[in-house]
Write a protein that holds these residues in place. Structure first.
Motif, PDB file in Angstrom:
ATOM      1  N   ARG A  87      41.474  25.401  37.675  1.00 15.29           N
ATOM      2  CA  ARG A  87      41.861  25.525  36.263  1.00 15.29           C
ATOM      3  C   ARG A  87      41.528  26.884  35.667  1.00 15.29           C
ATOM      4  N   LEU A  88      40.850  27.753  36.435  1.00 14.38           N
ATOM      5  CA  LEU A  88      40.282  28.980  35.896  1.00 14.38           C
ATOM      6  C   LEU A  88      41.028  30.222  36.374  1.00 14.38           C
ATOM      7  N   ALA A  89      40.918  31.287  35.568  1.00 16.45           N
ATOM      8  CA  ALA A  89      41.484  32.582  35.943  1.00 16.45           C
ATOM      9  C   ALA A  89      40.481  33.678  35.618  1.00 16.45           C
ATOM     10  N   LEU A  90      40.373  34.645  36.516  1.00 16.24           N
ATOM     11  CA  LEU A  90      39.553  35.835  36.292  1.00 16.24           C
ATOM     12  C   LEU A  90      40.473  36.949  35.828  1.00 16.24           C
ATOM     13  N   CYS A 103      32.294  35.899  38.202  1.00 14.11           N
ATOM     14  CA  CYS A 103      33.535  36.493  38.703  1.00 14.11           C
ATOM     15  C   CYS A 103      33.667  36.264  40.206  1.00 14.11           C
ATOM     16  N   GLY A 104      32.567  36.491  40.923  1.00 10.51           N
ATOM     17  CA  GLY A 104      32.585  36.264  42.363  1.00 10.51           C
ATOM     18  C   GLY A 104      32.855  34.818  42.716  1.00 10.51           C
ATOM     19  N   GLN A 105      32.319  33.878  41.922  1.00  8.71           N
ATOM     20  CA  GLN A 105      32.549  32.459  42.203  1.00  8.71           C
ATOM     21  C   GLN A 105      34.013  32.083  42.018  1.00  8.71           C
ATOM     22  N   VAL A 106      34.677  32.669  41.034  1.00  6.01           N
ATOM     23  CA  VAL A 106      36.114  32.409  40.858  1.00  6.01           C
ATOM     24  C   VAL A 106      36.902  33.036  42.009  1.00  6.01           C
ATOM     25  N   GLN A 107      36.557  34.237  42.406  1.00 10.52           N
ATOM     26  CA  GLN A 107      37.266  34.895  43.505  1.00 10.52           C
ATOM     27  C   GLN A 107      37.158  34.094  44.795  1.00 10.52           C
ATOM     28  N   ARG A 108      36.008  33.481  45.025  1.00 18.17           N
ATOM     29  CA  ARG A 108      35.800  32.720  46.267  1.00 18.17           C
ATOM     30  C   ARG A 108      36.214  31.244  46.133  1.00 18.17           C
ATOM     31  N   GLY A 109      36.677  30.843  44.966  1.00 17.90           N
ATOM     32  CA  GLY A 109      37.092  29.467  44.760  1.00 17.90           C
ATOM     33  C   GLY A 109      35.948  28.504  44.618  1.00 17.90           C
ATOM     34  N   GLU A 110      34.726  29.014  44.333  1.00 18.66           N
ATOM     35  CA  GLU A 110      33.550  28.140  44.199  1.00 18.66           C
ATOM     36  C   GLU A 110      33.405  27.573  42.791  1.00 18.66           C
ATOM     37  N   LEU A 111      34.116  28.143  41.837  1.00 18.32           N
ATOM     38  CA  LEU A 111      34.095  27.682  40.447  1.00 18.32           C
ATOM     39  C   LEU A 111      35.534  27.368  40.068  1.00 18.32           C
ATOM     40  N   GLN A 112      35.775  26.102  39.672  1.00 21.22           N
ATOM     41  CA  GLN A 112      37.163  25.682  39.410  1.00 21.22           C
ATOM     42  C   GLN A 112      37.249  24.851  38.142  1.00 21.22           C
TER      43      GLN A 112
END
Length: 297
Positions: A208-211, A288-297
């Protein structure tokens, strides 16, 4: 994000090892970080009772402020005229009493000729680069650069929702309600509505998130927060313009918004020689890193 390569003569509990390495964290923050999935041992979430040994890798996705000594000021650049500091989320830039960025700057200037004063502001919940002038002349020059929009500011943020299109320029007018302390984006100018312009680019998406990388073209109160909320993509952690249910679910107390990069033009004034033509950039915040790696959604 802080990476620790374990070096221990014998296996030891994860919490004990981290407390020895980073005593300023405290057990309370360690438990909080674990609950919020911000501690990874060799890439995976593990209980604090897990034993670690030499060769293991621990990654901590925690705010830099957790690793600071109280009342410290995080310098990015400084000379006799200009200070550039990294403000943690949750610290006000100024306050009538108590802790603030300006109070820390004045404390850091004790015993010197510097008289730090703010050239611009960040919201309390926003982290990142803040520019301070240490002399009257520097204040005049720097505030004039900002007024003429010659000082370029770029931000990183995580939004709850993906912008469509993935990149673009948002316009309109920002209307300020001073009594309620909020702003809103409106389609037409008015007595309290001033033109605003924000450029954005999507760097990564995760569920659901975007960086996003965001450039301020104008610089109004709560501009990025209001603009992103106006297109249905509020900033994660924003309690004023955002989705509070998502903020609670993902454990975000402050907005995932960082004043990340600052560009200075070529300058002829000798007082600003140290920053002339320079670009200052912070490391990407942990989220930011968590969104890039798909760890935060």
């Amino acid at each position: 994000m802080k990476r620790i390569c374990v070096d221990s003569s014998s296996p030891v509990r994860l919490d004990k090892y981290l407390m020895n390495q980073l005593p300023q964290l405290g057990l309370g923050r360690l438990n909080k970080a674990l609950r919020e999935n911000k501690i990874k041992l060799n890439g995976k979430k593990q209980p604090l009772s897990t034993r670690v040994q030499t060769g293991d890798e621990i990654c901590l996705y925690i705010p830099d402020s957790w690793l600071e000594e109280p009342d410290s000021l995080r310098f990015v650049y400084r000379d006799e005229q200009v200070w550039l500091v990294n403000k943690p989320a949750g610290l006000p830039v100024d306050a009538p009493e108590g802790d603030s960025l300006l109070a820390r700057a004045r404390k850091a200037a004790e015993g010197t000729s510097a008289q730090p004063r703010l050239c611009h502001r960040l919201d309390t919940g926003t982290s990142g680069l803040v520019l301070l002038a240490c002399t009257d002349r520097a204040e005049t020059l720097l505030t004039d650069l900002i007024r003429r929009r010659e000082l370029q500011k770029e931000y990183l943020c995580v939004t709850f929702g993906r912008p469509d299109p993935a990149a673009g320029v948002l316009g309109g007018y920002l209307s300020k309600d001073a009594q309620r302390g909020v702003v809103r984006i409106v389609p037409r100018p008015g007595p309290t509505a001033k033109p605003v312009e924000t450029r954005y680019k999507t760097l990564a998406v995760s569920g659901r998130l975007a960086l996003l990388q965001v450039q301020l073209i104008t610089g109004r109160t709560h501009q990025i927060r209001a603009h992103m909320a106006s297109i249905g993509c509020p900033i994660l952690g924003d309690s004023k313009y955002g989705n509070n249910a998502a903020n609670r679910e993902l454990h975000f107390r402050y907005q995932a918004l960082c004043a990340w990069r600052l560009y200075f033009p070529k300058l002829s004034q000798p007082e600003l020689a140290g920053v002339s033509g320079q670009t200052f950039e912070l490391p990407m915040p942990w989220y930011c890193g968590q969104v890039q790696r798909g760890e935060l959604q």
